[in-house]
Design a protein around this motif. Structure first.
Motif, PDB file in Angstrom:
ATOM      1  N   UNK A 181       0.667  -1.204   0.054  1.00  0.00           N
ATOM      2  CA  UNK A 181      -0.027   0.164   0.043  1.00  0.00           C
ATOM      3  C   UNK A 181       0.913   1.232   0.012  1.00  0.00           C
ATOM      4  N   UNK A 182       1.746   1.246   0.861  1.00  0.00           N
ATOM      5  CA  UNK A 182       2.744   2.602   0.920  1.00  0.00           C
ATOM      6  C   UNK A 182       3.524   2.559  -0.132  1.00  0.00           C
ATOM      7  N   UNK A 183       4.152   1.516  -0.700  1.00  0.00           N
ATOM      8  CA  UNK A 183       5.045   1.720  -1.991  1.00  0.00           C
ATOM      9  C   UNK A 183       4.049   2.064  -3.294  1.00  0.00           C
ATOM     10  N   UNK A 184       2.743   1.750  -3.159  1.00  0.00           N
ATOM     11  CA  UNK A 184       1.882   2.048  -4.351  1.00  0.00           C
ATOM     12  C   UNK A 184       1.407   3.411  -4.294  1.00  0.00           C
ATOM     13  N   UNK A 185       1.391   4.297  -3.414  1.00  0.00           N
ATOM     14  CA  UNK A 185       0.848   5.627  -3.389  1.00  0.00           C
ATOM     15  C   UNK A 185       1.655   6.295  -4.259  1.00  0.00           C
ATOM     16  N   UNK A 186       1.012   7.230  -5.387  1.00  0.00           N
ATOM     17  CA  UNK A 186       2.116   7.855  -5.987  1.00  0.00           C
ATOM     18  C   UNK A 186       2.865   7.175  -7.173  1.00  0.00           C
ATOM     19  N   UNK A 187       2.470   5.886  -7.539  1.00  0.00           N
ATOM     20  CA  UNK A 187       3.084   5.312  -8.458  1.00  0.00           C
ATOM     21  C   UNK A 187       3.031   5.820  -9.733  1.00  0.00           C
ATOM     22  N   UNK A 188       4.289   5.537 -10.501  1.00  0.00           N
ATOM     23  CA  UNK A 188       4.405   6.051 -11.851  1.00  0.00           C
ATOM     24  C   UNK A 188       3.415   5.421 -12.794  1.00  0.00           C
ATOM     25  N   UNK A 189       2.229   5.482 -12.711  1.00  0.00           N
ATOM     26  CA  UNK A 189       1.485   4.653 -13.543  1.00  0.00           C
ATOM     27  C   UNK A 189       0.057   5.033 -13.203  1.00  0.00           C
ATOM     28  N   UNK A 190      -0.509   5.942 -14.209  1.00  0.00           N
ATOM     29  CA  UNK A 190      -1.541   6.598 -13.918  1.00  0.00           C
ATOM     30  C   UNK A 190      -2.960   5.412 -14.001  1.00  0.00           C
ATOM     31  N   UNK A 191      -2.543   4.386 -14.574  1.00  0.00           N
ATOM     32  CA  UNK A 191      -3.493   3.357 -15.158  1.00  0.00           C
ATOM     33  C   UNK A 191      -3.751   2.112 -13.732  1.00  0.00           C
ATOM     34  N   UNK A 192      -3.889   2.679 -12.732  1.00  0.00           N
ATOM     35  CA  UNK A 192      -4.006   1.591 -11.477  1.00  0.00           C
ATOM     36  C   UNK A 192      -4.593   2.568 -10.073  1.00  0.00           C
ATOM     37  N   UNK A 193      -4.942   1.959  -9.346  1.00  0.00           N
ATOM     38  CA  UNK A 193      -5.407   2.472  -8.176  1.00  0.00           C
ATOM     39  C   UNK A 193      -4.454   3.293  -7.387  1.00  0.00           C
ATOM     40  N   UNK A 194      -4.281   4.545  -7.011  1.00  0.00           N
ATOM     41  CA  UNK A 194      -3.477   5.061  -6.248  1.00  0.00           C
ATOM     42  C   UNK A 194      -2.292   5.779  -7.186  1.00  0.00           C
ATOM     43  N   UNK A 195      -2.213   5.297  -8.568  1.00  0.00           N
ATOM     44  CA  UNK A 195      -1.277   5.848  -9.056  1.00  0.00           C
ATOM     45  C   UNK A 195      -1.279   7.444  -9.542  1.00  0.00           C
ATOM     46  N   UNK A 196      -0.145   8.368  -9.867  1.00  0.00           N
ATOM     47  CA  UNK A 196      -0.383   9.560  -9.950  1.00  0.00           C
ATOM     48  C   UNK A 196      -0.970   9.735 -11.469  1.00  0.00           C
ATOM     49  N   UNK A 197      -2.243  10.554 -11.509  1.00  0.00           N
ATOM     50  CA  UNK A 197      -2.723  10.658 -12.542  1.00  0.00           C
ATOM     51  C   UNK A 197      -1.764  11.398 -13.734  1.00  0.00           C
ATOM     52  N   UNK A 198      -1.158  12.518 -13.245  1.00  0.00           N
ATOM     53  CA  UNK A 198      -0.496  13.044 -14.150  1.00  0.00           C
ATOM     54  C   UNK A 198       0.751  12.896 -14.668  1.00  0.00           C
ATOM     55  N   UNK A 199       1.217  11.551 -14.049  1.00  0.00           N
ATOM     56  CA  UNK A 199       2.397  10.818 -14.346  1.00  0.00           C
ATOM     57  C   UNK A 199       2.863  10.483 -15.852  1.00  0.00           C
ATOM     58  N   UNK A 200       4.178  10.835 -16.039  1.00  0.00           N
ATOM     59  CA  UNK A 200       4.505  10.449 -17.407  1.00  0.00           C
ATOM     60  C   UNK A 200       5.433   9.115 -17.488  1.00  0.00           C
TER      61      UNK A 200
END
Length: 230
Positions: free
Chosen positions: A88-107
């Motif tokens: 959970x804590x490693x997943x928040x802000x993941x560089x993947x906008x196509x998943x739960x908790x990922x950064x929506x503006x991630x490149x």
């Protein structure tokens, strides 16, 4: 409230809270009014509160046994939950906008996928671990409905989000999926990846384990059931 009333109401409100904001652009209007960070912080707190209510209500629902609880089954969540909280804590802000908790503006950068190299869906994996591990010792009807539903939802969501990513990324999807995985331990044996991600990974792992330890000892107080297998 007696019988199945509270449990049914809690489940209905929990499910509604995940679908109603998407109707009529309500979520976008709220984000526009209060900002993305405030909205998702408040929404996350609401979802967690409702989830706790659903779990507590399941414990209050009439007990209809589908299979008995053997002593060894309590080890399943105790083994799975440290891993789930770290995910959970490693997943928040993941560089993947196509998943739960990922950064929506991630490149998406396939050469530097971050924790997505280990898992591009860590929060869904954590959800599947939490629900699946708790399903084993909780063989009554109310908990089987609860944990079974969450397990299926998490497992179905991962390929669904991958399909969306492939459709959106087009030709770039090949490189992204080549350098990420549903779950892989191989990045931990890649010196370049370890050097690039070790510090942040260590911090998030420590936080995840501290939260797990706190939740373990507060489980009896919050949920009303001791999690210890002895």
């Amino acid at each position: 409230m007696t019988g199945w009333t509270e449990y049914t109401l809690a489940l209905a409100i929990f499910v509604a809270s995940h679908f109603l904001p998407r109707i009529g652009g309500l979520r976008d209007r709220l984000i526009g009014a209060v900002g993305r960070r405030v909205y998702f912080s408040a929404y996350g707190f609401l979802s967690l509160t409702l989830l706790v209510w659903v779990i507590v209500a399941a414990g209050r629902a009439p007990y209809v046994e589908l299979w008995p609880q053997a002593p060894w089954t309590r080890w399943m969540p105790n083994i799975a939950m440290p891993i789930a909280t770290v995910l959970v804590f490693c997943g928040f802000g993941l560089r993947n906008p196509y998943t739960l908790g990922g950064k929506r503006d991630a490149i998406i950068d396939p050469d530097h996928p971050g924790f997505a190299a280990v898992s591009r869906h860590p929060l869904f994996l954590a959800l599947a671990l939490w629900a699946g591990a708790h399903l084993v010792p909780n063989g009554d009807l109310a908990h089987v409905i609860l944990f079974g539903s969450f397990t299926i939802m998490a497992l179905v969501a991962m390929p669904a989000f991958d399909t969306k990513a492939r459709r959106t990324l087009g030709p770039e999807a090949t490189a992204f999926f080549k350098d990420t995985a549903i779950l892989s331990l191989s990045p931990f044996f890649d010196q370049t990846w370890v050097l690039e991600n070790a510090r942040l990974l260590a911090i998030r792992t420590i936080i995840g384990l501290l939260i797990w330890a706190a939740a373990l000892h507060l489980h009896d107080l919050m949920i009303g059931v001791s999690p210890f297998p002895f």
